[in-house]
Structure formats: C-alpha cells, structure tokens
Design a protein around this motif. Sequence first.
Motif, PDB file in Angstrom:
ATOM      1  N   PHE A   1       9.942  34.676  44.434  1.00 39.60           N
ATOM      2  CA  PHE A   1       9.556  33.870  46.011  1.00 39.60           C
ATOM      3  C   PHE A   1       9.252  32.665  45.842  1.00 39.60           C
ATOM      4  N   GLU A   2       8.795  31.994  44.513  1.00 41.26           N
ATOM      5  CA  GLU A   2       8.600  30.611  44.553  1.00 41.26           C
ATOM      6  C   GLU A   2       9.837  29.991  44.894  1.00 41.26           C
ATOM      7  N   LYS A   3      10.825  30.403  44.051  1.00 44.64           N
ATOM      8  CA  LYS A   3      12.277  29.563  44.262  1.00 44.64           C
ATOM      9  C   LYS A   3      12.857  29.773  45.732  1.00 44.64           C
ATOM     10  N   SER A   4      12.434  30.805  46.312  1.00 45.54           N
ATOM     11  CA  SER A   4      13.170  31.200  47.519  1.00 45.54           C
ATOM     12  C   SER A   4      12.280  30.404  48.644  1.00 45.54           C
ATOM     13  N   ILE A   5      10.721  30.004  48.270  1.00 46.93           N
ATOM     14  CA  ILE A   5      10.247  29.452  49.661  1.00 46.93           C
ATOM     15  C   ILE A   5      10.457  27.936  49.294  1.00 46.93           C
ATOM     16  N   TYR A   6      10.716  27.604  48.203  1.00 47.02           N
ATOM     17  CA  TYR A   6      11.047  26.080  47.759  1.00 47.02           C
ATOM     18  C   TYR A   6      12.599  25.969  48.466  1.00 47.02           C
ATOM     19  N   PHE A   7      13.396  26.601  48.316  1.00 50.30           N
ATOM     20  CA  PHE A   7      14.834  26.337  49.020  1.00 50.30           C
ATOM     21  C   PHE A   7      14.648  26.432  50.452  1.00 50.30           C
ATOM     22  N   SER A   8      13.749  27.408  50.819  1.00 49.98           N
ATOM     23  CA  SER A   8      13.483  27.437  52.410  1.00 49.98           C
ATOM     24  C   SER A   8      12.761  26.312  52.913  1.00 49.98           C
ATOM     25  N   LEU A   9      11.751  25.852  52.310  1.00 46.45           N
ATOM     26  CA  LEU A   9      10.982  24.604  52.733  1.00 46.45           C
ATOM     27  C   LEU A   9      12.147  23.400  52.655  1.00 46.45           C
ATOM     28  N   VAL A  10      12.800  23.305  51.664  1.00 46.79           N
ATOM     29  CA  VAL A  10      13.658  22.105  51.663  1.00 46.79           C
ATOM     30  C   VAL A  10      14.941  22.240  52.842  1.00 46.79           C
TER      31      VAL A  10
END
Length: 149
Positions: free
Chosen positions: A84-93
């Motif tokens: 989820f950390e990778k997914s939320i990072y991608f989403s925020l960017v």
Amino acid sequence: MLLNIIVGLIVIGITVVIQGYGTMFWVSKYDKERSLLDEKKFKKQGTRLMISTAIFLISIHLVQAAIWALVYMLLPGITEFETFEKSIYFSLVTFTTLGYGEITIASGNRILAGLEAINGITLIGWSTAFMFAIFQELIKKSVQNKHVN
C-alpha cells in the motif's frame, strides 16, 4: 480502457462528494469560529483558523489519494504495487500532478493516472479557492474591527 474510464469517473465522483461534504462541514465550523473571534486576539485566532483549515483540507486530500491508491491495488490488471505504501506514494505523486515517474503503471491502465491527475488538480484548486475565501473573510472582519474602533 473503457473499464478504466468508468472506474476513474466513479472514483472522481466519490472524491468530489468527499470534497463537497468536507467543505460544507468546514463552512459550518468556520461560521461558528468566526462569530467567536475576539478583537484583541483576532490575529492569533485568525491564524489558528487558517492553519486548521489547511490541515483539514490536506487531510481530505490524503483520504482522496488513499481511495485512488486502493483502486490501484484492487484492480486486477494493475500489478505494479506490492504494498500500500508504494500505491499511496504513486497516488500522491499523481494526485498532486508532481509526477516523478520512477513508478509507473502499465500502458493499458495509465488512463487512470491521467484521470487521477485531473481529479487532484481540480480538488486542490477547489481547496485553494476555499482557503482564499476564508482568508478574504478574515481580512474583511479585520477591516471592520478597525473601523469600529
């Protein structure tokens, strides 16, 4: 591609509803706070109100980006996000239109990232306009306080 567009539009609808209800909630909270503003403590209270408004709006955006991140993790065709950390990072960017580009999704699903960017810039613009409206109200109240004295 059509599925991605439909999913993206549904998520956009959800995030707009969150933004709308969040904004209306904050308007009612602001109205109560504004009526309690004290002339002597106006600068401190006004600053506190602006800071709390910014934190509230940023919190809403974090929730909205998290919803997009969940969509990325749950859609069967997207396999780039192990955590989820990778997914939320991608989403925020993507939501902020920063777009570093070191994490991307397969070309068949990239339309979602584009829709998220449109969604993010629209909602962040909404928040910016809302912050400015509150700031204008505080300035008006400050000017009124000076004319009363």
